[in-house]
Design an enzyme around this catalytic site. Structure first.
Site, PDB file in Angstrom:
ATOM      1  N   THR A  47    -130.935  28.298  14.797  1.00 48.25           N
ATOM      2  CA  THR A  47    -130.587  27.766  16.275  1.00 48.25           C
ATOM      3  C   THR A  47    -131.428  28.380  17.325  1.00 48.25           C
ATOM      4  O   THR A  47    -131.609  29.372  17.266  1.00 48.25           O
ATOM      5  CB  THR A  47    -129.105  28.300  16.412  1.00 48.25           C
TER       6      THR A  47
ATOM      7  N   GLU B 166    -128.170  23.300  11.306  1.00 49.82           N
ATOM      8  CA  GLU B 166    -127.033  23.735  10.469  1.00 49.82           C
ATOM      9  C   GLU B 166    -125.760  23.846  11.207  1.00 49.82           C
ATOM     10  O   GLU B 166    -125.759  24.566  12.111  1.00 49.82           O
ATOM     11  CB  GLU B 166    -127.480  25.198   9.485  1.00 49.82           C
ATOM     12  N   PHE B 167    -124.796  23.262  10.574  1.00 56.66           N
ATOM     13  CA  PHE B 167    -123.478  23.700  11.306  1.00 56.66           C
ATOM     14  C   PHE B 167    -122.390  24.065  10.628  1.00 56.66           C
ATOM     15  O   PHE B 167    -121.076  23.875  10.904  1.00 56.66           O
ATOM     16  CB  PHE B 167    -122.824  21.924  11.692  1.00 56.66           C
ATOM     17  N   LEU B 168    -122.744  24.942   9.640  1.00 54.88           N
ATOM     18  CA  LEU B 168    -121.826  25.656   8.514  1.00 54.88           C
ATOM     19  C   LEU B 168    -120.966  26.682   9.586  1.00 54.88           C
ATOM     20  O   LEU B 168    -121.280  27.227  10.480  1.00 54.88           O
ATOM     21  CB  LEU B 168    -122.431  26.310   7.580  1.00 54.88           C
TER      22      LEU B 168
ATOM     23  N   LYS C 272    -127.459  20.870  17.749  1.00 55.47           N
ATOM     24  CA  LYS C 272    -126.790  22.037  17.570  1.00 55.47           C
ATOM     25  C   LYS C 272    -126.192  22.859  18.760  1.00 55.47           C
ATOM     26  O   LYS C 272    -124.958  23.263  18.533  1.00 55.47           O
ATOM     27  CB  LYS C 272    -127.946  23.008  16.914  1.00 55.47           C
TER      28      LYS C 272
ATOM     29  N   ASN D  83    -122.131  23.327  19.669  1.00 54.11           N
ATOM     30  CA  ASN D  83    -121.126  24.912  19.429  1.00 54.11           C
ATOM     31  C   ASN D  83    -120.906  24.898  21.074  1.00 54.11           C
ATOM     32  O   ASN D  83    -119.622  25.295  21.454  1.00 54.11           O
ATOM     33  CB  ASN D  83    -122.141  26.025  19.392  1.00 54.11           C
TER      34      ASN D  83
ATOM     35  N   CYS E  74    -121.961  33.498  16.565  1.00 55.02           N
ATOM     36  CA  CYS E  74    -122.451  31.895  17.112  1.00 55.02           C
ATOM     37  C   CYS E  74    -122.033  31.583  18.313  1.00 55.02           C
ATOM     38  O   CYS E  74    -122.961  31.420  19.427  1.00 55.02           O
ATOM     39  CB  CYS E  74    -122.353  31.001  15.927  1.00 55.02           C
TER      40      CYS E  74
HETATM   41  C1  UGA Z   1    -119.084  28.100  14.615  1.00 57.57           C
HETATM   42  C2  UGA Z   1    -119.313  26.719  14.624  1.00 57.57           C
HETATM   43  O1  UGA Z   1    -117.832  26.298  14.311  1.00 57.57           O
HETATM   44  C3  UGA Z   1    -119.798  25.998  13.331  1.00 57.57           C
HETATM   45  O2  UGA Z   1    -119.745  24.614  13.371  1.00 57.57           O
HETATM   46  C4  UGA Z   1    -121.397  26.525  13.668  1.00 57.57           C
HETATM   47  O3  UGA Z   1    -122.169  26.195  12.455  1.00 57.57           O
HETATM   48  C5  UGA Z   1    -121.325  27.976  13.674  1.00 57.57           C
HETATM   49  O4  UGA Z   1    -120.650  28.463  14.625  1.00 57.57           O
HETATM   50  C6  UGA Z   1    -122.942  28.448  13.974  1.00 57.57           C
HETATM   51  O5  UGA Z   1    -123.633  28.248  14.954  1.00 57.57           O
HETATM   52  O6  UGA Z   1    -123.470  29.125  12.946  1.00 57.57           O
HETATM   53  P1  UGA Z   1    -117.986  30.239  13.338  1.00 57.57           P
HETATM   54  O7  UGA Z   1    -118.669  30.913  14.389  1.00 57.57           O
HETATM   55  O8  UGA Z   1    -118.102  30.283  11.689  1.00 57.57           O
HETATM   56  O9  UGA Z   1    -118.670  28.646  13.381  1.00 57.57           O
HETATM   57  O10 UGA Z   1    -116.467  29.910  13.435  1.00 57.57           O
HETATM   58  P2  UGA Z   1    -115.292  29.164  14.164  1.00 57.57           P
HETATM   59  O11 UGA Z   1    -114.313  28.928  12.859  1.00 57.57           O
HETATM   60  O12 UGA Z   1    -115.833  27.827  14.820  1.00 57.57           O
HETATM   61  O13 UGA Z   1    -114.709  30.252  15.142  1.00 57.57           O
HETATM   62  C7  UGA Z   1    -115.385  30.746  16.283  1.00 57.57           C
HETATM   63  C8  UGA Z   1    -114.370  31.289  17.040  1.00 57.57           C
HETATM   64  O14 UGA Z   1    -113.407  30.636  17.833  1.00 57.57           O
HETATM   65  C9  UGA Z   1    -113.500  32.489  16.313  1.00 57.57           C
HETATM   66  O15 UGA Z   1    -113.278  33.674  17.037  1.00 57.57           O
HETATM   67  C10 UGA Z   1    -112.156  31.794  16.386  1.00 57.57           C
HETATM   68  O16 UGA Z   1    -110.949  32.576  16.285  1.00 57.57           O
HETATM   69  C11 UGA Z   1    -111.956  31.011  17.782  1.00 57.57           C
HETATM   70  N1  UGA Z   1    -111.084  29.691  17.777  1.00 57.57           N
HETATM   71  C12 UGA Z   1    -111.475  28.541  16.993  1.00 57.57           C
HETATM   72  C13 UGA Z   1    -110.215  29.858  18.796  1.00 57.57           C
HETATM   73  O17 UGA Z   1    -109.965  30.709  19.385  1.00 57.57           O
HETATM   74  N2  UGA Z   1    -109.456  28.849  18.886  1.00 57.57           N
HETATM   75  C14 UGA Z   1    -109.671  27.624  18.077  1.00 57.57           C
HETATM   76  O18 UGA Z   1    -108.795  26.702  18.066  1.00 57.57           O
HETATM   77  C15 UGA Z   1    -110.687  27.502  17.230  1.00 57.57           C
END
Ligand code: UGA
Length: 434
Positions: free
Chosen positions: A121, A146-148, A204, A208, A260
């Site tokens: 990123t 990447e969007f994982l 990307k 986010n 992220c």
């Molecule tokens: C995030 C993005 O979802 C991915 O698409 C992206 O590729 C990734 O960052 C990155 O840039 O590498 P990730 O960090 O694994 O993925 O986590 P998420 O599942 O998106 O959650 C992020 C945070 O948001 C967590 O602390 C979660 O608890 C919080 N969250 C999520 C909320 O507070 N409310 C929600 O409704 C969803």
């Protein structure tokens, strides 16, 4: 195809194993010897479902190898760059030093016709500069963000929602190499978008930024609900039925963390300022501020529930990871709440099914208890800060009530049924809930 993945952290290790699993010949390269040793032995340095199976299969079949020697890149057709771009110390901008040194190390081994595909990123404009740098080798740079999501990394890599490939004008042919790399996903209908370099970089950051904004939007509504005596969880359900809005990422509570979203929205805003367009994403500062205020609010709820007396009170903090099913504690709002409560003099005990070792390494001042029920024992208040199934689904209010000293439950993730807990005699308080 023969490919390298340069940078074997979270993104790179998963990408390397996933690419080997679909038939490519992959070499993972990293400067960190311990990481390479662990991956070469089939051990993932972090917890991610299905990763160990893919690593083992690739290593056993010989399609996946790991090395610290960048010279191994010489034979490959495609080089994926997957190094980290963390937040610069003391600034909001991204630190590009690992990207710079990876490219510098790779250039002497690039052969004409090879493809360098950036996955890290980066601030918009970075790819164009890298393309200039590698042009004399005859290799071509493309940008393939990447969007994982952590916890879904293998799934998201093999079956992504979309594949984006940014190319320079005149380099459109280079996108075909990526179409070949992702041939199985493309064949099963995954949208494959070819853009310019800057758009690919922006997709990307914008994705986010949008997700973070959606979370902070509902948390801003939680702030209003707190004063208006409304219920943000019901509000989110009602909003979510509008198919233009959707319920996902409207989970209210203590907000987002992880490696992220927080750093990416800051880097995005910092880059916009450099470009003289800071006002265009000024709202991201507010998104960040709303997010951080929710941690204060969770602490305040505990203080209020204890009538202002937190000093020397035993508080069970359920969760340390930034989200469930992870052992990752980077910028974890859960741990931040625990640290703040301890700062107020509370006797804090933190429990988590997976993240305690990582948490203890960074915050040795906190007390940790691996067993949930032991953490609950004699607690004056309980705070749920990571919505693990062990707390959200499997914790029985009557059983929990028999362990604690006082039945005070602060639901920092709005993940419990308020009525069930209240009817078991708990003083239940959610965030932005009646
Ligand atoms: C995030 C993005 O979802 C991915 O698409 C992206 O590729 C990734 O960052 C990155 O840039 O590498 P990730 O960090 O694994 O993925 O986590 P998420 O599942 O998106 O959650 C992020 C945070 O948001 C967590 O602390 C979660 O608890 C919080 N969250 C999520 C909320 O507070 N409310 C929600 O409704 C969803």
């Amino acid at each position: 195809m023969r490919m390298t993945v340069i940078g074997c952290g979270y993104l790179g290790a998963v990408h390397a194993a996933a690419m080997a699993s679909i038939g490519h010949e992959v070499t993972g390269i990293d400067v960190d010897e311990a990481k390479i040793r662990s991956l070469a032995a089939g051990k993932a340095p972090f917890f991610e479902p299905k990763l160990v199976e893919l690593l083992t299969a690739g290593l056993d079949s010989g399609t996946l190898t790991f090395t610290t020697d960048i010279a191994a890149a010489a034979e490959a057709d495609v080089h994926f760059i997957a190094v980290g771009t963390p937040q610069l110390a003391g600034e909001h901008a991204a630190d590009l030093q690992y990207l710079d040194s990876a490219i510098a190390a790779l250039i002497p081994h690039l052969r004409s016709g090879a493809i360098v595909a950036g996955k890290s990123t980066v601030p918009v404009g970075t790819a164009a500069q890298l393309a200039e740098r590698i042009a004399p080798t005859g290799a071509t740079l493309v940008w393939n963000p990447e969007f994982l999501r952590e916890g879904w990394a293998v799934h998201d890599t093999l079956t992504p929602d979309r594949i984006v490939v940014g190319v320079r004008d005149g380099d459109e042919h280079a996108a075909d190499a990526l179409r070949d790399v992702y041939t199985s996903a493309v064949a099963s209908g995954t949208p494959f978008l070819v853009t310019d370099l800057a758009t690919a970089e922006l997709v990307k950051g914008a994705a986010n930024a949008f997700l973070a904004t959606k979370i902070s939007f509902i948390n801003a509504m939680a702030e209003i609900a707190e004063t208006a005596e409304a219920d943000v969880a019901l509000l989110a359900d009602a909003l979510g039925y509008d198919s233009r809005i959707g319920r996902r990422y409207l989970g209210s509570g203590i907000g987002f963390g992880g490696g992220c979203l927080p750093k990416d929205i800051r880097a995005f805003a910092a880059r916009a300022e450099e470009l003289g367009r800071g006002e265009s994403v000024g709202f991201l500062r507010e998104v960040d501020a709303i997010n951080l205020r929710r941690r204060d609010r969770a602490v305040q709820l505990v203080v209020d529930a204890l009538d202002g007396h937190v000093f020397a009170r035993r508080i069970a903090v359920l969760g340390a990871a930034f989200k469930p099913f992870r052992d990752d504690i980077r910028d974890s709002p859960a741990l931040d709440v625990a640290v703040r409560l301890r700062g107020l003099g509370a006797d804090v005990v933190v429990t988590d099914p997976a993240a305690l070792a990582n948490a203890a390494a960074v915050h040795p001042q906190l007390a940790y208890e691996p067993l949930r029920d032991e953490a609950l024992r004699d607690a004056d208040a309980v705070v749920i800060v990571t919505e693990w199934d062990e707390y959200r689904r499997e914790l029985d209010p009557v059983h929990a009530g028999s362990l604690v000293a006082r039945r005070i439950m602060i639901d920092g993730r709005n993940c419990l049924d308020a009525e069930t807990w209240r009817s078991a005699g708990w003083n239940y308080r959610g965030m932005g809930r009646r």
